[in-house]
Every structure is written in structure tokens, then in C-alpha cells.
Design an enzyme around this catalytic site. Sequence first.
Site, mmCIF file in Angstrom:
data_model
loop_
_atom_site.group_PDB
_atom_site.id
_atom_site.type_symbol
_atom_site.label_atom_id
_atom_site.label_comp_id
_atom_site.label_asym_id
_atom_site.label_seq_id
_atom_site.Cartn_x
_atom_site.Cartn_y
_atom_site.Cartn_z
ATOM 1 N N ARG A 232 77.756 4.122 13.732
ATOM 2 C CA ARG A 232 77.269 3.462 12.518
ATOM 3 C C ARG A 232 78.329 3.653 11.437
ATOM 4 O O ARG A 232 78.972 4.715 11.377
ATOM 5 C CB ARG A 232 75.951 4.102 12.038
ATOM 6 N N GLU A 261 77.829 -3.737 6.386
ATOM 7 C CA GLU A 261 77.976 -4.932 7.236
ATOM 8 C C GLU A 261 77.129 -6.076 6.690
ATOM 9 O O GLU A 261 76.016 -5.831 6.208
ATOM 10 C CB GLU A 261 77.536 -4.583 8.663
ATOM 11 N N HIS A 279 80.589 -5.596 14.938
ATOM 12 C CA HIS A 279 79.433 -4.876 15.509
ATOM 13 C C HIS A 279 78.939 -5.562 16.794
ATOM 14 O O HIS A 279 77.818 -6.079 16.848
ATOM 15 C CB HIS A 279 78.305 -4.764 14.473
HETATM 16 O O1 A2R Z 1 73.717 17.082 18.173
HETATM 17 P P1 A2R Z 1 72.876 16.885 19.376
HETATM 18 O O2 A2R Z 1 72.918 18.078 20.300
HETATM 19 O O3 A2R Z 1 71.485 16.415 19.041
HETATM 20 O O4 A2R Z 1 73.583 15.707 20.228
HETATM 21 C C1 A2R Z 1 73.445 14.342 19.892
HETATM 22 C C2 A2R Z 1 74.583 13.864 18.994
HETATM 23 N N1 A2R Z 1 74.347 14.115 17.570
HETATM 24 C C3 A2R Z 1 75.192 14.801 16.773
HETATM 25 N N2 A2R Z 1 76.370 15.365 17.029
HETATM 26 C C4 A2R Z 1 76.976 16.020 16.005
HETATM 27 N N3 A2R Z 1 76.470 16.090 14.757
HETATM 28 C C5 A2R Z 1 75.287 15.531 14.459
HETATM 29 N N4 A2R Z 1 74.779 15.622 13.211
HETATM 30 C C6 A2R Z 1 74.584 14.843 15.493
HETATM 31 N N5 A2R Z 1 73.401 14.185 15.562
HETATM 32 C C7 A2R Z 1 73.282 13.746 16.838
HETATM 33 O O5 A2R Z 1 74.625 12.441 19.220
HETATM 34 C C8 A2R Z 1 73.670 13.480 21.123
HETATM 35 O O6 A2R Z 1 74.648 14.042 21.966
HETATM 36 C C9 A2R Z 1 74.189 12.168 20.561
HETATM 37 C C10 A2R Z 1 73.146 11.072 20.522
HETATM 38 O O7 A2R Z 1 72.766 10.778 21.827
HETATM 39 P P2 A2R Z 1 71.498 9.886 22.180
HETATM 40 O O8 A2R Z 1 70.351 10.294 21.357
HETATM 41 O O9 A2R Z 1 71.368 9.872 23.669
HETATM 42 O O10 A2R Z 1 71.894 8.448 21.638
HETATM 43 P P3 A2R Z 1 72.650 7.246 22.391
HETATM 44 O O11 A2R Z 1 71.682 6.461 23.178
HETATM 45 O O12 A2R Z 1 73.863 7.769 23.081
HETATM 46 O O13 A2R Z 1 73.063 6.373 21.130
HETATM 47 C C11 A2R Z 1 73.861 6.929 20.082
HETATM 48 C C12 A2R Z 1 74.051 5.966 18.940
HETATM 49 C C13 A2R Z 1 72.827 5.210 18.443
HETATM 50 O O14 A2R Z 1 71.976 5.978 17.642
HETATM 51 C C14 A2R Z 1 73.444 4.077 17.668
HETATM 52 O O15 A2R Z 1 73.746 4.493 16.348
HETATM 53 C C15 A2R Z 1 74.741 3.823 18.413
HETATM 54 O O16 A2R Z 1 74.903 4.931 19.319
HETATM 55 O O17 A2R Z 1 74.590 2.645 19.173
#
Ligand code: A2R
Length: 320
Positions: A232, A261, A279
Site C-alpha cells: 500500500r 491513488e 496498482h
Molecule cells: O508482523 P506479522 O508477524 O503479523 O507478519 C505479517 C506482516 N506484517 C508486518 N510486518 C512488519 N511490520 C508490521 N507492522 C507488520 N504488519 C503485518 O505482513 C505477515 O507476514 C504479512 C501479512 O501477511 P498476510 O496477512 O498473509 O497478508 P497477504 O495475503 O500476504 O497480503 C498482504 C498485503 C495486503 O494486506 C495488501 O495490502 C497487499 O498485500 O495486497
Amino acid sequence: MPKPTVLAPAALPALITEQLSDRYELIELAEADDAAGVLAECAERVRAIVTQGAVVDRAYMEALPNLQIVANFGVGYDKVDAAAAAELGVIVTNTPDVLNEEVADTTLGLLLMTIRQLPQADQHVRTGAWVNDAFPLTPSSLQGRKVGIIGMGRIGEAIARRLEAFGVVPVYHTRTQRSHLDYTYYDNLLAMASDVDTLIVIVPGGPATQNLINREVLEALGENGILVNVARGSVVDEPALIKALQDKVILSAGLDVFADEPNVPQALIDMEHVVLLPHVGSASVPCRNAMGQLVVDNIVSWFQTGAPVTPVAETPVTVL
Ligand code: A2R
């Protein structure tokens, strides 16, 4: 029993509207001449929202007293206040997994386009410049690069698998180590940025990741550094990135997402060494159809069984 009323605050793909309007009273505000009036008239009846990119905040949900579910078209749901939804007893769903491979493919494409300057090379042919000069050698190569992935979730893992196939074993940063993965883990983003020369960002948007990539991180990445953002726009401090690119603090960037965007800062457009995409991470017909079907499946499942298919973490559903 009257059909449940489903509200679409903004335009949706036909695959979704056709299926929903067969089963429910579908109110599409984008089609209404007087959207505010239509919304006021249907507010009491609305039980579901289906949204693609519209802001659904606490006030919006509170104005719909019988709202039960918000189905978000997309895996990222940062425009929906899921924490407020949880407090209001409203379920939020998104579209995970069905886009992992597509977004990962786009990411590798953008990475290679940026490192090897492929859009610029295409322009070299189209403008006739090749007749006079060979296209300049690119200053770097994917081979030998050290790549750090910020976010190692569903899509991050799909990106990592592809990098391995290209001969590059990535490292990663998340808040919690993924114990099933052998990749080197950094609990500290600055430490990882210092150790690599390429950062790929694939975390959710929202307050927790706002401006995660700031001047300090870009300085740590260094003058050979390449930033690829497919997450994002809010995750990157855009003015700091522009300054870092102008001052050659980093080498280049490949960006699929932006802070405001579809408005892209002129300073980025003016830079010939960056690659900018509108995007399009998941933007193929097959992938968007799969995402759209999952939106429909969530709504149908909710009204038929009380259990959506893919609720988000903030609003888990326990089926008794
Ligand atoms: O931090 P963790 O252990 O919750 O790991 C998640 C990581 N993540 C972060 N890493 C560092 N700092 C943060 N503040 C933080 N918040 C979240 O991002 C996890 O490894 C990853 C998100 O993975 P998923 O929930 O499986 O999301 P997905 O399906 O890979 O999609 C990610 C994003 C979407 O939210 C859209 O914004 C974009 O890709 O299309």
C-alpha cells in the site's frame, strides 16, 4: 421474507453485481443520481456492504443499524475499520489466497523491470533511438542481489518461492518469526535494510505500517538500493522516498501503489530511472474473477449459514 438488502457504496465488477442482484436487493450507489438520498432511504434495511476501495469507517457502519457484514473485494482491507466493525458486531471478510500467485508474479515482473530497466529499453526501441545507440547497460542485475522481504504472509511466501527459482534466497522481516520457514529472519527492519540492497514490501496498509519505510530505512538500504512496493502507498513515506531518489540515497524504485491513488507525484513521473505501475498487482481477468467470486461466496454463505468463508482476523466467526 423480503430479500436481504446489500449495499454497494462504489462500482463493482459485473460478476459480483449480477450474482448479488439475482439473490438480494442490491443497491448500487454509483448508479444513483442522489446517492445520499438513496442511502438515507435504505439505511434501516441494509444488512450487508460489498466494497471495493470505498472508505467504510465507524460512522458509515453506525448509520446502518442492521448491518451484519462488510465483504471487501481485495485481500487488503485498510479502508474498512475492522476494529470498529468488531466492536459493532459486524463481520468483515476479504479475499485472501486467490490472488497470491498473481501478485507474486507481478512483483517479480516489477522487480526485473526496475533492475533491468525494461520499460525504458522498450521505449528505446519504440522511439527509434536504437538505430543510433545501443541501450546502455543497466547498472545492476538481479543476480547477486540481496533481497529482503517486508511481510512474509501468504503473498510474501509466494514471492520468496519465485526469488529462489531465480537463484536468490531472500531474508525477511515481520513482527513474528515464521517458524516453518528457513529464510533468515530479522526482527529489526533497520538491521535488515542495512544487510540487503533490495527491499520488497508486502505488508497490509493501515496505522500499524504507516510510513514503515522512512528516510532511515532508505539510508540503511544505501546507494545501490532498490525498493519495490506492492503493498500500500501508505507503507512508504512518499516524500522521503522522492528525496532519497533525487539525492541518490538509493538507486531506484518499482512502485505499484501510491499514497494518493490514482494521483502520482509529478516528481516520480519525472524520474526516468523508476518504474511506476497503476496498482495492477492482482489485475488480470482470471484473478479478479476469483476474487469477485469469493466476495459473492462470503455474502451467500453468511445469509445461508451464518458463517462467512474468509472472515478477517479482527472479526473471527465461531460456528457452533
Ligand atoms: O508482523 P506479522 O508477524 O503479523 O507478519 C505479517 C506482516 N506484517 C508486518 N510486518 C512488519 N511490520 C508490521 N507492522 C507488520 N504488519 C503485518 O505482513 C505477515 O507476514 C504479512 C501479512 O501477511 P498476510 O496477512 O498473509 O497478508 P497477504 O495475503 O500476504 O497480503 C498482504 C498485503 C495486503 O494486506 C495488501 O495490502 C497487499 O498485500 O495486497
